[in-house]
Scaffold this motif. Structure first.
Motif, PDB file in Angstrom:
ATOM      1  N   GLY A 329       0.820  -1.202   0.000  1.00 28.49           N
ATOM      2  CA  GLY A 329       0.000   0.000   0.000  1.00 28.49           C
ATOM      3  C   GLY A 329       0.856   1.254   0.000  1.00 28.49           C
ATOM      4  O   GLY A 329       2.090   1.204   0.123  1.00 28.49           O
ATOM      5  N   SER A 335      -0.023  -5.765   1.735  1.00 28.83           N
ATOM      6  CA  SER A 335      -1.453  -6.069   1.655  1.00 28.83           C
ATOM      7  C   SER A 335      -1.720  -7.477   1.131  1.00 28.83           C
ATOM      8  O   SER A 335      -2.809  -8.017   1.324  1.00 28.83           O
ATOM      9  CB  SER A 335      -2.173  -5.053   0.749  1.00 28.83           C
ATOM     10  N   ASP A 336      -0.744  -8.108   0.473  1.00 32.13           N
ATOM     11  CA  ASP A 336      -0.934  -9.475   0.010  1.00 32.13           C
ATOM     12  C   ASP A 336       0.433 -10.064  -0.337  1.00 32.13           C
ATOM     13  O   ASP A 336       1.377  -9.339  -0.678  1.00 32.13           O
ATOM     14  CB  ASP A 336      -1.844  -9.533  -1.224  1.00 32.13           C
ATOM     15  N   LEU A 353       0.805  -9.872   6.498  1.00 34.92           N
ATOM     16  CA  LEU A 353      -0.161  -8.855   6.114  1.00 34.92           C
ATOM     17  C   LEU A 353      -0.191  -7.736   7.152  1.00 34.92           C
ATOM     18  O   LEU A 353      -0.273  -7.972   8.356  1.00 34.92           O
ATOM     19  CB  LEU A 353      -1.553  -9.460   5.947  1.00 34.92           C
ATOM     20  N   GLY A 354      -0.129  -6.493   6.655  1.00 40.70           N
ATOM     21  CA  GLY A 354      -0.204  -5.324   7.516  1.00 40.70           C
ATOM     22  C   GLY A 354       1.118  -4.882   8.090  1.00 40.70           C
ATOM     23  O   GLY A 354       1.194  -3.815   8.711  1.00 40.70           O
TER      24      GLY A 354
END
Length: 809
Positions: A329, A335-336, A353-354
């Motif tokens: 992002g 994000s993936d 993730l994140g």
């Protein structure tokens, strides 16, 4: 005269006007109630008329409709205020005027017809009054005729229709708008593929449906109502319970009726539909009806399935990639990821993730700068980083990244893919090592190797090449090419073949050439030139190899000399062998001739002893004489067989196609005719053809078939079979002759084809032991071979091979 007439008309008009004014004053007095009665009529016939009730007059004046009394000549005798306001005049001004003047020009004929009523009659109709300013006022006219003291008068009541007409116009416009809206709604529904339906709970058997609903269900639009059972049958069997439960829940006041399900049209087509409905309730909360819409969503379902398949396919491609892949992002958070990323980092997807993308690299700042460059410029290529695994080991990777956008073009994030450089670095190291090895091999190859440009110049040679020609590498490379090293007599052929390979007529060639060494010596070399192309297929260079074949050439010359000497010796030995064979053949005939004379004497004298001296000889003497006679006859048979064996060995051959099956059948027929008492079954495969000498092969078959006939003599069910067996040689045919006779001991199979070797005594089975030897000689002369298989009392099988028809060895 005209003037007098005009004066007379003016006087009459003035008199009428005066009378009207008096009448108007009278009416006004009556209207206002200034007197209570009137005396009307000619002298002597006066009648007293009492005025109307004052309340009645007030009602007429308060009416919202216009009212007037009109004489038979159309003169207004009285009018209420409302009529005055409708025409834009004062009511008093209307009295005495023609009522027809109040009517619009176009409506006067119709007004005159309505006004023409008798006493007790009435008429109604719509006309337009002329209002103020030239306007028109639509009115509903009611005319009644009545008798007033013998005088016909007409009462007019005029109802203003302006508001009604406006309301009607508004209603018409509203109705038109509703029709247009309904048409638009139907067209919109058709365009969207929407149909509507209505179902009353108390009339569950029938459903009101639009034509589009019929079409969606695959039914022919007809009556607006169709049976519920008809639609239930169309619903897919697996979906009927769900649709029924959704409708029941909606009518019970539960969930909203909205369901997607399948239908199977009468033509068998499977479709998807969306149904949604609302329940209409009465004041008591009882459901009145279910109003719903239906839409064919097959294309949407198909698109959704295609989208799901495409998404799954795209995801499978990402997951199938062996390279780690991230989506990042704008804030730098992951994000993936794909499975390869989990393996490369040691973290599971949920853990990644994140989290910050840059945290998984040895140089977080450089990793951050990389994706920021991608956001700024749209992409980043070949960006080197080091990815750190959870266990601490580091992998060198090359990143490529690009932004990805939503349908409007807005950047959503960065898609980054890493390529593991471990294998690349290993391959590069291996390539460097390979180049070193190739250099070593090139320099130390046991043959001369040279790299040649397309124009023919040598650009690199190895050590062997230099040793071969006796020049140093620098001396060789300073020459114009291979032609400077060749023997003058070989240059022209070398140039010609070089032109062919340069024109790409050929890509490689090999030839033997003589080379001139630096010291002046001449040596032979086998030269091979190959065209090397680049990956695009374009000619790049030539590779020349030279192998020293001087010793080979010298050996070949020596071999040629020895071969010539050997051929001369062979010719000499062949001539000597032919002479020896002729002498041997003459000797055989001589021996046979010389042996037959004493044998005939032994046979004749023994026969004479038996005939003339049988009694004096006695039993023992006769036995001896008989044995002498049998031995001489046997010796004669052996001599005949030896001569036949000699003929088989030396006879000339004439190879032709021979039907072996026919030959065996002929031999079998001959044996049956000689010994008709024997019962032997012959099994002969048809059309077994071979290339052979007909006379010799007939002799071989005679021996084989007669042997089988002889050794099955003690069998009641004797069987002799001739057929072919499989062989690996396509140019040969393998035949066999099998019997179920006494057979032989396999341990002595090697003696079967040797002359005079017998496995049975003459008393058991007569013979000399020459037959199978003759068979072997005949087959060998045809280039074939023979062998046998058998067992004691288990029969015997004799095999032989010959060239197939159309093939000669």
């Amino acid at each position: 005269m005209a003037g007098e007439s005009h004066l007379q008309d003016s006087a009459e008009l003035a008199e009428v006007r005066a009378q009207l004014r008096e009448l108007q004053q009278l009416v006004e007095a009556i209207r206002t109630g200034s007197f209570d009665s009137l005396i009307i009529g000619p002298p002597g016939q006066e009648q007293v008329h009492y005025t109307a009730d004052r309340s009645y007059r007030l009602i007429v004046e308060a009416m919202s409709e216009g009212a007037a009394t009109v004489s038979t000549s159309g003169v207004i005798l009285g009018a209420n205020p409302r009529l005055g306001s409708m025409t834009g005049q004062d009511a008093s001004e209307l009295i005495g005027t023609q009522v027809l003047d109040l009517i619009a020009e176009a409506h006067r004929p119709a007004f005159a017809r309505l006004l023409d009523v008798a006493v007790g009659e009435s008429a109604r109709g719509e006309v337009d009054l002329t209002g103020s300013g030239g306007t028109t006022v639509p009115v509903l006219l009611a005319v009644s005729g009545f008798d007033l003291d013998g005088m016909l008068q007409r009462c007019l009541v005029l109802t203003d229709l302006t508001a009604q007409r406006a309301a009607e116009s508004q209603a018409a416009k509203a109705h038109q708008a509703m029709r247009e809206q309904s048409t638009f709604l139907e067209q919109a529904q058709d365009a969207l593929g929407l149909g509507w339906w209505a179902l009353a709970p108390d009339d569950d058997d029938m459903i009101l449906c639009s034509p589009q609903t019929h079409r969606i269900y695959g039914l022919t639009p007809g009556q607006s109502k169709i049976k519920s059972a008809t639609l239930r049958i169309v619903i897919h069997p697996d979906d009927r319970a769900g649709v029924a439960e959704a409708r029941r829940a909606a009518l019970a006041g539960g969930a909203r009726f909205q369901v997607e399900h399948r239908i199977v049209r009468p033509d068998g087509a499977l479709r998807w539909v969306l149904q949604a409905a609302v329940v209409e309730w009465d004041d008591a909360g009882v459901p009145l009806r279910l109003l719903g819409i239906i839409q064919d969503i097959t294309d949407r379902k198909r698109s959704e399935e295609e989208i799901r398949a495409a998404a799954a396919y795209n995801r499978s491609l990402i997951e199938a990639s062996l390279n780690p892949m991230f989506t990042i992002g704008r804030d730098g958070a992951i994000s993936d990821v794909n499975t390869a990323t989990e393996q490369a980092t040691g973290y599971e997807r949920a853990e990644l993730l994140g989290t910050w993308f840059s945290d998984y690299f040895t140089d977080a700042g450089r990793a951050r700068a990389g994706y920021e460059l991608a956001f700024a410029g749209g992409s980043v290529r070949n960006y080197p980083l080091e990815l750190r695994h959870r266990d601490g080991h580091v992998t060198s990777v090359m990143y490529n990244a690009a932004v990805y956008r939503d349908p409007s073009g807005q950047v959503l994030g960065v898609f980054a893919a890493a390529r593991d450089l471990t294998e690349t670095e290993r391959l590069q190291d291996a390539l460097r090592a390979s180049e070193v090895r190739l250099r070593v091999l090139f320099d130390h190859a046991p043959i001369g190797v040279g790299e040649v440009t397309l124009s023919g110049e040598l650009v690199r040679v190895n050590q062997y090449f230099c040793q071969f020609v006796g020049y140093t590498a620098d001396e060789v490379l300073s020459m114009r090419g291979m032609t400077d090293l060749l023997h003058p007599d070989d240059i022209e052929a070398h140039v010609a073949i070089r032109q062919r390979i340069a024109s790409e007529e050929i890509e490689t060639y090999s030839a033997d050439r003589r080379f001139m060494q630096k010291g002046g010596g001449v040596i032979w070399g086998e030269v091979q030139r190959s065209l090397v192309r680049d990956p695009a297929g374009r000619p790049l260079l030539y590779i020349d190899t030279v192998r020293d074949i001087t010793a080979q050439r010298e050996a070949e010359a020596e071999v040629r000399t020895l071969t010539a000497e050997l051929e001369a010796r062979v010719m000499q030995r062949t001539a000597e062998l032919e002479l020896s064979n002729r002498n041997l053949q003459a000797f055989s005939y001589s021996i046979a001739h010389d042996l037959r004379t004493p044998l005939r004497g032994l046979n004749g004298f023994s026969e004479a002893l038996l005939e003339d001296y049988s009694e004096p000889l006695g039993e023992t003497g006769r036995d001896y004489a008989q044995r002498i006679q049998a031995a001489s006859e046997r010796m004669g048979t052996i001599i005949d067989d030896l001569l036949r064996l000699s003929q088989v060995t030396h006879a000339d051959m004439n190879l032709v196609p021979v039907d072996l099956s026919a030959e065996v059948a002929a031999i079998a027929d001959g044996l049956r005719s000689v010994d008709p008492g024997r019962r032997v079954s012959f099994v002969i495969q048809e059309s077994v053809w071979a290339t052979a000498d007909r006379i010799l092969i007939r002799a071989a078959l005679d021996n084989l078939v007669e042997n089988a006939w002889k050794f099955t003599a003690g069998r009641d069910d004797a069987t002799i079979e001739f057929a072919t067996a499989a062989t690996e040689d396509d140019g040969a045919v393998c035949c066999y002759l099998r019997d179920n006779g006494v057979g032989f001991d396999p341990a002595y199979a090697d003696k079967l084809f040797q002359p005079f070797q017998r496995l049975h005594t003459p008393r058991e089975f007569p013979g000399t032991g020459i037959g199978l030897a003759s068979v072997q000689r005949i087959i060998e002369r045809h280039g074939g071979r023979t062998w046998a298989q058998g067992a004691v009392d288990g029969g015997a099988t004799f095999y032989f091979t010959l060239a197939a028809q159309g093939s000669a060895r």
